[in-house]
Design a protein around this motif. Structure first.
Motif, mmCIF file in Angstrom:
data_model
loop_
_atom_site.group_PDB
_atom_site.id
_atom_site.type_symbol
_atom_site.label_atom_id
_atom_site.label_comp_id
_atom_site.label_asym_id
_atom_site.label_seq_id
_atom_site.Cartn_x
_atom_site.Cartn_y
_atom_site.Cartn_z
ATOM 1 N N VAL A 95 21.962 56.352 -43.596
ATOM 2 C CA VAL A 95 21.038 55.719 -42.652
ATOM 3 C C VAL A 95 21.650 55.743 -41.258
ATOM 4 N N LEU A 96 22.914 55.412 -41.141
ATOM 5 C CA LEU A 96 23.581 55.404 -39.839
ATOM 6 C C LEU A 96 23.602 56.805 -39.229
ATOM 7 N N VAL A 97 23.900 57.817 -40.045
ATOM 8 C CA VAL A 97 23.924 59.197 -39.554
ATOM 9 C C VAL A 97 22.527 59.609 -39.094
ATOM 10 N N ASN A 98 21.515 59.278 -39.890
ATOM 11 C CA ASN A 98 20.131 59.627 -39.538
ATOM 12 C C ASN A 98 19.695 58.891 -38.281
ATOM 13 N N ASN A 99 20.072 57.629 -38.141
ATOM 14 C CA ASN A 99 19.721 56.868 -36.938
ATOM 15 C C ASN A 99 20.424 57.471 -35.717
ATOM 16 N N HIS A 100 21.646 57.868 -35.890
ATOM 17 C CA HIS A 100 22.398 58.438 -34.787
ATOM 18 C C HIS A 100 21.781 59.771 -34.357
ATOM 19 N N ARG A 101 21.353 60.564 -35.322
ATOM 20 C CA ARG A 101 20.731 61.856 -35.016
ATOM 21 C C ARG A 101 19.394 61.660 -34.311
ATOM 22 N N SER A 102 18.636 60.683 -34.787
ATOM 23 C CA SER A 102 17.299 60.482 -34.208
ATOM 24 C C SER A 102 17.389 59.882 -32.822
ATOM 25 N N SER A 103 18.451 59.171 -32.500
ATOM 26 C CA SER A 103 18.583 58.565 -31.187
ATOM 27 C C SER A 103 19.258 59.502 -30.186
ATOM 28 N N ALA A 104 19.790 60.613 -30.653
ATOM 29 C CA ALA A 104 20.436 61.573 -29.754
ATOM 30 C C ALA A 104 19.364 62.297 -28.925
ATOM 31 N N PRO A 105 19.665 62.555 -27.675
ATOM 32 C CA PRO A 105 18.669 63.262 -26.837
ATOM 33 C C PRO A 105 18.421 64.683 -27.341
ATOM 34 N N ILE A 106 17.203 65.081 -27.221
ATOM 35 C CA ILE A 106 16.810 66.421 -27.650
ATOM 36 C C ILE A 106 17.035 67.362 -26.466
ATOM 37 N N SER A 107 17.728 68.373 -26.694
ATOM 38 C CA SER A 107 17.953 69.333 -25.614
ATOM 39 C C SER A 107 17.018 70.529 -25.764
ATOM 40 N N ILE A 108 16.485 70.902 -24.694
ATOM 41 C CA ILE A 108 15.564 72.042 -24.709
ATOM 42 C C ILE A 108 16.270 73.177 -23.983
ATOM 43 N N LEU A 109 16.323 74.238 -24.591
ATOM 44 C CA LEU A 109 16.939 75.415 -23.977
ATOM 45 C C LEU A 109 15.948 76.297 -23.377
#
Length: 109
Positions: A95-109
């Motif tokens: 859950v912590l890993v998933n929360n951390h991933r979902s809260s990370a900014p999405i980078s667009i290339l």
């Protein structure tokens, strides 16, 4: 001819001795009867004691078996709790890993 005083006294003494002998014989019979009753009571008590001792041995044996079973159940329960704690910890990490991933900014290339 009238019996003399000595003869009368002797007969009286013999009669008293006979009565006393009968009393003693009666007391002896009663004493033997009480003794036999006491022997019977003692046998009954010994039998009850034997039964109680056998029951105590059976109960001690059963208690030992129950103690061993309870130790085994406690160990199994402890192992189950540890397993559940491990599963909970892994789920919490996911859950912590998933929360951390979902809260990370999405980078667009």
């Amino acid at each position: 001819m009238a019996p003399t005083m000595a003869v009368v006294a002797k007969r009286k003494e013999e009669e008293e001795l006979r009565k006393r002998n009968e009393e003693l014989e009666k007391e002896l019979r009663e004493s033997r009867k009480r003794e036999e009753e006491m022997r019977k009571e003692l046998r009954r008590i010994w039998e009850r004691l034997r039964v109680a001792e056998e029951a105590e041995e059976r109960l001690c044996s059963q208690l030992g078996e129950l103690e061993a079973e309870s130790v085994n159940q406690a160990r199994a329960y402890s192992a189950h709790v540890i397993s559940l704690m491990d599963q909970l910890s892994k789920a919490n990490n996911n859950v912590l890993v998933n929360n951390h991933r979902s809260s990370a900014p999405i980078s667009i290339l």
